[in-house]
Enzyme design. Structure first.
Site, mmCIF file in Angstrom:
data_model
loop_
_atom_site.group_PDB
_atom_site.id
_atom_site.type_symbol
_atom_site.label_atom_id
_atom_site.label_comp_id
_atom_site.label_asym_id
_atom_site.label_seq_id
_atom_site.Cartn_x
_atom_site.Cartn_y
_atom_site.Cartn_z
ATOM 1 N N TYR A 134 54.828 159.004 36.162
ATOM 2 C CA TYR A 134 54.712 159.206 36.675
ATOM 3 C C TYR A 134 55.299 160.184 37.766
ATOM 4 O O TYR A 134 56.573 159.950 36.906
ATOM 5 C CB TYR A 134 53.899 158.446 37.218
ATOM 6 C CG TYR A 134 53.682 157.749 38.034
ATOM 7 C CD1 TYR A 134 55.365 156.481 38.200
ATOM 8 C CD2 TYR A 134 53.314 156.768 39.078
ATOM 9 C CE1 TYR A 134 56.284 156.108 39.656
ATOM 10 C CE2 TYR A 134 53.205 155.284 39.681
ATOM 11 C CZ TYR A 134 54.767 155.276 40.141
ATOM 12 O OH TYR A 134 54.985 154.091 40.462
ATOM 13 N N GLU A 135 54.955 161.147 38.680
ATOM 14 C CA GLU A 135 56.342 162.122 39.125
ATOM 15 C C GLU A 135 57.381 163.266 37.810
ATOM 16 O O GLU A 135 57.766 163.774 38.253
ATOM 17 C CB GLU A 135 56.725 161.734 40.433
ATOM 18 C CG GLU A 135 56.783 160.593 41.574
ATOM 19 C CD GLU A 135 55.261 161.578 42.180
ATOM 20 O OE1 GLU A 135 55.759 162.999 42.092
ATOM 21 O OE2 GLU A 135 54.570 160.773 42.472
ATOM 22 N N GLY A 136 56.391 163.422 37.133
ATOM 23 C CA GLY A 136 56.670 164.092 35.972
ATOM 24 C C GLY A 136 57.486 162.857 34.858
ATOM 25 O O GLY A 136 58.067 162.141 34.679
#
Lengths: 596, 596
Positions: A439-441
């Site tokens: 997550y978050e890229g």
């Protein structure tokens, strides 16, 4: 039952002995953060996370969140723990006193976030997301928006979320379908479905402040047409308290590999009232304020899970008796030796130590620069610090989370079959740590950010904030008899990083796929060199302390031994990574897509 | 819903084109295994696992096994699927026709076990353990024991288990407490508690044949005093059918990270009737007959999970549209390109292909040698084959399962956030694959077996079965224009393996901890060189086929491209591994145990 002991001694080592935060006492925030004050706060934080959050970590995993009729019930104990969190003022530690915060350096917030995540990652995500929302509104909000939301977020009365992803739209935000229709009163009506919204709905706080990306009809195509909105679950009433229910709701929560105690929500916006945050079509810039902070926070989650898993593996390795040392029985009176005598168990434990202590140093080293970028009076110093943070953000997110997962697995491996059994809690660390790589890229996206955006940015200006001071350090200590055995391997690894950088700069300029093909190996190479630098710096401090006749020689000798381990057993990977990062794209790209 | 397509084309490539099993048509078992027969059997097996086992894989994970009052209910559908398995005669494929088997080569059993595990690992473990019990009784049993148990195990009417571990006694079997009291009738009464007994209790078969390690009072101390017993759940009656219930029972089942569909049992033996298998105090030798087969089987599980995870990642990467190729839009009419265009997604997919295809080749290459060791008329050929299998067993167990887990994680990573969600099934591959690194001897124990037992055995005789033919191959193809780009890197990697071997031989001779300190890195180095050898051999076949104008040029060109990928992107790790394996023990061992 797993344990968690806040690694306070090591945090103090980094804050006071390695980076010397006392040097910045003339800066806002720092002047109230004397060593005594910081140590007392972290001591309290250690007690709070150990006594309140950690005992709920397995509970949260076993029970998970429960969804019914649009509402989410968090696991047993989470509500009470969240109240304790708010009462302790932990949410506002680094927030502006103007908005009810304590105004301490972000650096201290960084240290706190490691402790919270180490004790209970799923719980820590609820207030963690509030920090991102706070940062975005602080930077991009109108005075009215700041007044409405910041004190509530700082106190923890309300929590925040980030709404980016849609079913068909993850990394590629240009595909976004959520729409925001402008209204006569200046507000917008948002319609669309968002997925994977952490803490999107829960029973911990009175209100939830959703920051939502959506497109205003008629705006530019793709990512240039995205705007950011504040869409609170309850619209603030005239007195500021939660008023009318907004037309947005959680449609379901996901069943997932780990972080069961945190709700991962499908959020349906059905003409929900939203307030533009920042300019129209400038949502991406505003969102990146949150994202960058969040990415560093996710990196810290990797460190935190590694630390928690390591602590338990170390205890188990000292207590579990099985077999004999191959060098002859170490504890002949017992039926078997503790497994910590086995070199291969040591390899796993030392890898964990070398990563966690090195990552803690690099994380706080970077955290200091976030503060410098915010509050230093000298513009050039601010810019340099900002460059350093921007460069290191993808490295910390990618390398720390990859290693967090690897170390959690090594720690689980020390338990043998017992590690696979849920009750010991080791496999939970592995499952929880796994999300941080995604997550978050996803980490592949971090690697692209590093080679495609951060390296070329301002003609390579960012890179100088790393290469230059490391070069100065290496030259200053090349002939240092005490550090030579560490500085030599580090200099060679740095040479490999420089060569890989040159390859990406030249090959990538002609063909962007060449840079992309190198990106993940390059990011890891960068992470290893960065940790190697930290280890050399830490070893220098340790040697000085030992020369001065420290009362804690064991602590500093362990630093030196771990530094040697890092150079001998982890840094050699840089040779392989350089070879891979410079191997070119051909063998990746030559197969036709249909062959897969 | 995840898919699984039996990789039949690749298995045929290895069986017929790479190792040419038809060359052995003069050997027992092989003469009935013509290419047509083998292909037809595997085709049927592919249908069976795809239609019957794979649809139950997520069901098994979600439901798990249920324990109540000493009985275990397997997940919905498992009973019916097991009956189909037995009716198909799959259990006796490689069993002796004398005991109702089909007498086919073990090689084919190996291929079948990949398909079974790839479709449903938790299910495949039930019959998988029967094979180990069959092998131990076939080799060490009395004629009466063989007659009682082998036909029932071959048909699948009864299943088998291995009972080694006790709560305080895992790797170190010398700590065993279970006792076996001799009785006047020649039988024994076994008392003790065993844990982590896979398939220890279930509802699939009429009887369960427990092979149990225990100590006969008065025997030697430690592992030399261990004996192996057959303790069936129901004692066979006069007519051979299950008779009186034995005094052994499942006390509980474990909640664990994965393989939820397989029961992991605590087994309580309360004066249970047991029959000595093999000589008194010779249990370890008999157990190793099972263990070695089981270790290779676990290695195949690693391969199987990697293959299953890869197949789904490949489909997702071709279908999921997100972003644009950095080299410019590949599919300009669509809103985004498929993610398979991204070099970093390719890196993950190619790593998966290079591992799975290489491991399949090495697994079957080794499987052939198991048959040669059993049935070849020439004693020296048998011994050579046995040496090869003994040497490669820890490498296949350790390297295949480490990579199986890594590849499952890479495949999950291709899904981004969707990979973390249970419904897509990707995170199940990761959780299931994780156990393979632990059971049947944790991978650190495999590494010790390799450096401490297999390398020095018979003055290094085993190693020659690997080093000599690889050396011959490299010399024969050093000047081969078509293979040079592959043979060069492989020769350098082999040189690193030879140097690491020399280091272990010399340093380890003086200090066993030096060999142990090198062991895990050495095992991985060995695995990489072994796969590199297979890739060079496969590339040679592919080049010949292409020169001959094959009708499947895409298949062979993909082999060549993947071989290059392996050499350029995976084999470079050997440089780092050599450095680590020869770094010495100091930085591992210098910290006092209390510091951890």
């Amino acid at each position: 039952m797993p344990v968690y002991n806040a690694p306070l001694r090591d945090i103090r080592f980094v804050l006071h002995e390695l980076i010397g935060m006392e040097r910045f006492a003339n800066l806002p925030g720092f002047k109230d953060a004397s060593a005594d004050v910081v140590d007392a706060i972290l001591e309290e934080a250690g007690k709070f996370v150990g006594e309140v959050l950690q005992p709920l970590n397995q509970v949260g995993d076993r029970e998970g969140c429960k969804f019914a009729a649009g509402e989410v019930a968090t696991p047993t104990g989470f509500r009470q723990a969240y109240q304790t969190y708010c009462q302790g003022g932990w949410g506002g530690l680094a927030a502006d006193p103007e908005h009810g915060g304590q105004g301490l350096p972000h650096l201290i917030g960084f240290a706190l976030s490691e402790l919270m995540s180490g004790a209970n990652m799923a719980f820590a995500m609820y207030p963690g997301l509030s920090h991102g929302a706070y940062a975005a509104i602080e930077r991009h909000g109108t005075p009215g928006q700041k007044a409405s939301y910041l004190p509530k977020l700082a106190s923890g009365e309300w929590t925040g979320t980030m709404n980016l992803t849609e079913p068909h739209c993850g990394t590629d935000l240009g595909l976004m379908r959520s729409r925001a229709e402008p209204q006569a009163d200046g507000s917008y009506r948002i319609t669309g479905t968002k997925i994977f919204i952490s803490a999107g709905e829960h029973d911990l706080a009175d209100n939830i402040v959703h920051l939502v990306l959506a497109k205003i009809p008629g705006g530019p195509e793709g990512v240039r047409g995205i705007s950011l909105f504040i869409a609170p679950k309850f619209l603030p009433g005239a007195d500021g308290s939660p008023g009318k229910r907004n037309t947005l709701a959680c449609g379901s929560i996901e069943h997932k590999m780990g972080i069961h105690g945190n709700s991962t929500c499908v959020m349906n916006y059905d003409g929900a009232v939203g307030y533009l945050l920042g300019g129209a079509h400038r949502g991406l810039q505003a969102m990146f304020t949150m994202m960058n902070a969040a990415r560093l926070g996710v990196g810290i989650q990797g460190l935190a899970q590694a630390e928690a898993a390591y602590q338990n593996a170390a205890i188990y390795a000292r207590e579990r008796r099985q077999g004999r040392s191959v060098a002859g029985a170490k504890d002949a009176d017992a039926p078997a030796d503790a497994i910590v005598v086995h070199p291969d168990v040591r390899r796993m434990l030392m890898t964990a130590r070398a990563f966690t202590e090195g990552a803690r140093a690099l994380g706080l080293w970077t955290g200091l620069r976030i503060d410098l970028a915010h509050v230093h009076p000298d513009e050039r110093t601010r810019r340099d610090a900002e460059d350093f943070v921007a460069l290191l953000t993808p490295v910390i997110k990618g390398y720390f989370t990859d290693m967090g997962f690897e170390v959690a697995n090594l720690a689980m491996q020390c338990y043998g079959g017992h590690g696979y059994i849920a009750e010991h809690g080791m496999e939970q660390f592995v499952r929880d740590a796994r999300i941080a790589q995604i997550y978050e890229g996803a980490n592949g996206v971090q690697a692209l950010d590093l080679v495609g955006r951060k390296l070329p940015q301002n003609m390579g200006r960012l890179l100088r904030q790393f290469f230059h001071p490391l070069d100065v350090f290496l030259q200053a200590h090349a002939a240092d008899a005490g550090l030579r055995e560490l500085v030599g391997p580090l200099a060679r690894a740095f040479g490999r990083l420089q060569q890989a950088t040159a390859h990406i700069a030249t090959a990538g300029l002609k063909d962007a796929e060449e840079a992309a093909a190198a990106s993940s190996d390059y990011l890891r190479l960068f992470g290893l060199v960065a940790l190697g630098w930290m280890w050399a710096e830490m070893a220098k401090v340790a040697q000085t302390k030992l020369k001065e006749g420290s009362a804690e020689p064991e602590f500093y000798r362990a630093k030196l031994a771990t530094a040697r381990f890092f150079m001998e057993r982890m840094l050699p990977d840089t040779a392989a990574l350089q070879a891979k990062a410079t191997a070119g794209k051909r063998s990746l790209m030559e197969l036709d897509a249909a062959v897969f």
